[in-house]
Enzyme design. Structure first.
Site, PDB file in Angstrom:
ATOM      1  N   THR A 102       5.471  -4.615   2.713  1.00 33.77           N
ATOM      2  CA  THR A 102       5.024  -5.587   1.706  1.00 33.77           C
ATOM      3  C   THR A 102       3.967  -6.574   2.227  1.00 33.77           C
ATOM      4  O   THR A 102       2.913  -6.722   1.617  1.00 33.77           O
ATOM      5  CB  THR A 102       6.240  -6.370   1.165  1.00 33.77           C
ATOM      6  OG1 THR A 102       7.079  -5.418   0.509  1.00 33.77           O
ATOM      7  CG2 THR A 102       5.841  -7.438   0.178  1.00 33.77           C
ATOM      8  N   LYS A 120       9.240 -13.012  -3.570  1.00 34.19           N
ATOM      9  CA  LYS A 120       9.207 -13.061  -2.099  1.00 34.19           C
ATOM     10  C   LYS A 120       8.118 -14.025  -1.629  1.00 34.19           C
ATOM     11  O   LYS A 120       7.017 -14.005  -2.180  1.00 34.19           O
ATOM     12  CB  LYS A 120       8.847 -11.677  -1.543  1.00 34.19           C
ATOM     13  CG  LYS A 120       9.752 -10.553  -1.998  1.00 34.19           C
ATOM     14  CD  LYS A 120       9.227  -9.223  -1.457  1.00 34.19           C
ATOM     15  CE  LYS A 120      10.134  -8.076  -1.853  1.00 34.19           C
ATOM     16  NZ  LYS A 120       9.659  -6.786  -1.368  1.00 34.19           N
ATOM     17  N   ASP A 167       1.462  -3.035  -3.381  1.00 39.30           N
ATOM     18  CA  ASP A 167       1.402  -3.257  -1.930  1.00 39.30           C
ATOM     19  C   ASP A 167       1.736  -2.000  -1.126  1.00 39.30           C
ATOM     20  O   ASP A 167       1.411  -1.897   0.043  1.00 39.30           O
ATOM     21  CB  ASP A 167       2.326  -4.419  -1.533  1.00 39.30           C
ATOM     22  CG  ASP A 167       3.737  -4.259  -2.091  1.00 39.30           C
ATOM     23  OD1 ASP A 167       3.971  -3.364  -2.947  1.00 39.30           O
ATOM     24  OD2 ASP A 167       4.622  -5.032  -1.680  1.00 39.30           O
ATOM     25  N   HIS A 168       2.399  -1.038  -1.769  1.00 42.47           N
ATOM     26  CA  HIS A 168       2.759   0.234  -1.126  1.00 42.47           C
ATOM     27  C   HIS A 168       3.491   1.075  -2.157  1.00 42.47           C
ATOM     28  O   HIS A 168       3.854   0.555  -3.229  1.00 42.47           O
ATOM     29  CB  HIS A 168       3.658   0.011   0.102  1.00 42.47           C
ATOM     30  CG  HIS A 168       4.854  -0.838  -0.213  1.00 42.47           C
ATOM     31  ND1 HIS A 168       5.928  -0.368  -0.939  1.00 42.47           N
ATOM     32  CD2 HIS A 168       5.135  -2.142   0.047  1.00 42.47           C
ATOM     33  CE1 HIS A 168       6.809  -1.339  -1.091  1.00 42.47           C
ATOM     34  NE2 HIS A 168       6.360  -2.432  -0.515  1.00 42.47           N
ATOM     35  N   ASN A 184       6.286  -6.884   8.207  1.00 41.54           N
ATOM     36  CA  ASN A 184       7.010  -8.021   7.634  1.00 41.54           C
ATOM     37  C   ASN A 184       7.584  -8.856   8.782  1.00 41.54           C
ATOM     38  O   ASN A 184       7.709 -10.069   8.685  1.00 41.54           O
ATOM     39  CB  ASN A 184       8.163  -7.549   6.744  1.00 41.54           C
ATOM     40  CG  ASN A 184       7.661  -6.937   5.449  1.00 41.54           C
ATOM     41  OD1 ASN A 184       6.535  -7.197   5.011  1.00 41.54           O
ATOM     42  ND2 ASN A 184       8.484  -6.103   4.837  1.00 41.54           N
ATOM     43  N   HIS A 195       9.825   2.680   2.453  1.00 39.55           N
ATOM     44  CA  HIS A 195       8.392   2.961   2.592  1.00 39.55           C
ATOM     45  C   HIS A 195       7.978   2.462   3.955  1.00 39.55           C
ATOM     46  O   HIS A 195       8.769   1.825   4.647  1.00 39.55           O
ATOM     47  CB  HIS A 195       7.617   2.234   1.488  1.00 39.55           C
ATOM     48  CG  HIS A 195       8.044   0.798   1.327  1.00 39.55           C
ATOM     49  ND1 HIS A 195       7.514  -0.227   2.065  1.00 39.55           N
ATOM     50  CD2 HIS A 195       9.028   0.240   0.573  1.00 39.55           C
ATOM     51  CE1 HIS A 195       8.108  -1.369   1.741  1.00 39.55           C
ATOM     52  NE2 HIS A 195       9.048  -1.112   0.846  1.00 39.55           N
TER      53      HIS A 195
HETATM   54 ZN   LIG Z   1      10.090  -2.667  -0.052  1.00 37.43          ZN
END
Ligand SMILES: [Zn+2]
Length: 531
Positions: free
Chosen positions: A74, A156, A346-347, A95, A471
């Site tokens: 993320t 987040k 983001d992914h 992260n 991911h």
């Molecule tokens: Zn995630």
């Protein structure tokens, strides 16, 4: 007569074009859907009737957009979207990452020098100080002499801070009692947000049932819940869920909240409130305001139930309707020619490997701790003392600094290659020289904060919980995401099929808004038709 008609037509055409120019854009709405795979656009397209339908019909859609770094998590994803470069230069390589000097893992946006705002939680000690480069929102603040109002929201902190950048007015993320921030951005929450938090407690959202939005027959018939996580407070991983039971079974309530469509609903509600109270997009300035929203509930449900679950599908159908409410508000209050929308992710995410294996794919699920101990065995068997191996994270191995580090890197790389789950492994020196696409993505995704040996599992295999999915790899299912531009200045809907990169968004927006590109931007300007 014909000539006159043509003249009148030309006059009106040029009038339309003149009335919608990029410099008249009053508001940019930047939407990042957390974990949105590109195929979610097409898989459910026949059932979209709201915001996704509008974007697909009236937007400029890039069907082959990819992230260009590994790991695809993320924070690196959001930072790349807003800085227009890779983690190698913006510095957000994961992260979390391991810090050998303190022997601990640190969170990417942790900043012990700032104070929590709107909460006393130490988890709000967050700032963009580890982001080395500017974002397009930073450049907009410079260009507009701080006149542009830039507000970013997410469940987040990383989904909001990477968007607001260093100079944005505000990044807000969700705490137990509502949206919070850090002293990097403000000294206290705006009054209207304090009121919003009071009126919109998490508990007030978590009543009633989460059930199928539309007739159950529209959801995939072949459907197994065997590898979906059963949330606390539920008996099975299937509809209907009793929201108050989920909420009450979670000690803080917030984790349960974030994993339901209510997580996206509160983001929509606070976005509408911000538009109203901050009057975003209603001004006479040369440069636009920005509303950045990262819809993150999609990521939580993906992690819990996987990419083919009824819950994930239902979450996207609901997001389609939620986006419609947002676009309706913008049309009515900002004017359809005065705002632009950019949507990306983001992914992506992988299939659940245990389910895929049952369906005949030669993929594997591994428990992260088991994989790590198997790696350690292979490395010690190759003659490297175990105390030299400090940490495994982000598909990297951190090795103790020592005089023979160069040769130890190679021994570790060769040892990892002996593991049947490992497709490829590289030393840091090999990564530095990389040009082959997968190694290049590692190079893009790493910097001085990274480990000394890198590895990839085979496609489709993941080291994670047995249920749900994750991911992080460089494979297509994690890199391929939607990119859609939409709004009054884009004068014809278009499908673009050429392969482009997510880091192209920031320099493209810089070009559209006539501002400087972010400091380390190395993307290209996308071939959009706009006035
Ligand atoms: Zn995630």
């Amino acid at each position: 007569m014909k000539k006159l008609f043509q003249l009148v037509l030309t006059f009106f055409t040029s009038l339309t074009i003149m009335s919608q120019t990029a410099s008249d854009t009053k508001l940019v709405v930047s939407i990042v859907v957390d974990q949105m795979r590109a195929d979610y656009l097409t898989r459910y397209s026949h059932l979209y009737e709201g915001g996704f339908k509008t974007l697909l019909e009236d937007g400029e859609v890039f069907w082959n957009a990819h992230h260009t770094h590994v790991p695809t998590y993320t924070a690196p994803g959001h930072a790349s979207i807003y800085t227009g470069t890779d983690p190698r230069f913006h510095g957000i390589i994961g992260n979390n990452w391991y810090v050998p000097s303190i022997g601990k893992t640190t969170y990417c946006l942790e900043d012990l020098d700032v104070s929590p705002i709107g909460t006393s939680s130490k988890y709000a000690k967050r700032s963009p100080k580890n982001i080395h480069s500017t974002t397009w929102t930073d450049e907009l603040e410079w260009a507009s002499n701080k006149k542009s109002k830039i507000f970013a929201f997410s469940l987040k902190d990383r989904g909001a801070i990477c968007a607001a950048g260093h100079y944005g007015d505000a990044a807000f993320w969700l705490g137990k009692s509502g949206f919070i921030s850090s002293s990097h951005y403000m000294s206290s929450l705006p009054k209207w947000l304090i009121n919003f938090n009071q009126k919109n407690s998490l508990e007030s959202y978590m009543n009633g049932k989460w059930d199928y939005l539309i007739d159950k027959n529209n959801y995939p018939e072949i459907h197994s819940t065997a590898f979906e996580r059963i949330p606390s407070g539920a008996r099975k991983a299937d509809f209907p869920y009793d929201l108050s039971l989920l909420f009450n079974a979670d000690t803080s309530g917030i984790e349960a909240f974030k994993t339901t469509p209510k997580g996206n609903q509160i983001l929509l509600d606070v976005a509408l409130e911000t538009l109203k109270k901050e009057k975003l997009g209603i001004h006479k300035n040369r440069f636009p305001d920005v509303l950045a929203i990262s819809f993150s509930a999609t990521d939580y449900i993906g992690h819990g139930t996987g990419i083919r679950s009824h819950e994930t599908m239902d979450m996207y159908l609901r997001l389609d309707r939620q986006l419609d409410t947002l676009f309706e508000y913008l049309n009515k209050n900002i004017g359809k020619d005065n705002f632009i929308v950019i949507l990306t992710a983001d992914h992506g995410a992988s299939d659940n490997p245990s389910q895929a294996k049952l369906d005949g794919m030669p993929v594997d699920w591994m428990a992260p701790a088991d994989l790590e101990s198997e790696f350690r065995e292979l490395i010690t068997a190759a003659g490297v003392p175990s105390e030299f191996i400090l940490n495994f994270s982000n598909e990297q191995v951190y090795i103790q600094e020592n005089d023979s580090l160069e040769s130890i890197q190679k021994i570790v790389r060769n040892a990892l290659l002996k593991h049947p789950a490992i497709a490829e492994s590289w030393t840091k020196d090999e990564i530095r020289e990389a040009s082959e696409p997968f190694a290049l993505m590692r190079k893009n995704g790493s910097d001085k904060r990274s480990g000394q040996v890198f590895y990839s599992l085979y496609p489709g295999s993941i080291a994670y919980y047995k249920t749900g999915t994750t991911h992080g790899s460089g494979y297509t299912y994690d890199t391929h995401v939607p990119i859609i531009f939409f709004g009054g200045i884009f004068h014809s809907p278009e499908n673009h099929n050429e392969r482009i990169n997510v880091k192209d968004i920031a320099p493209t927006l810089s070009h559209i808004l006539k501002i400087a590109q972010p400091s380390a931007s190395n993307g290209k300007i996308l071939p959009l038709k706009f006035n």
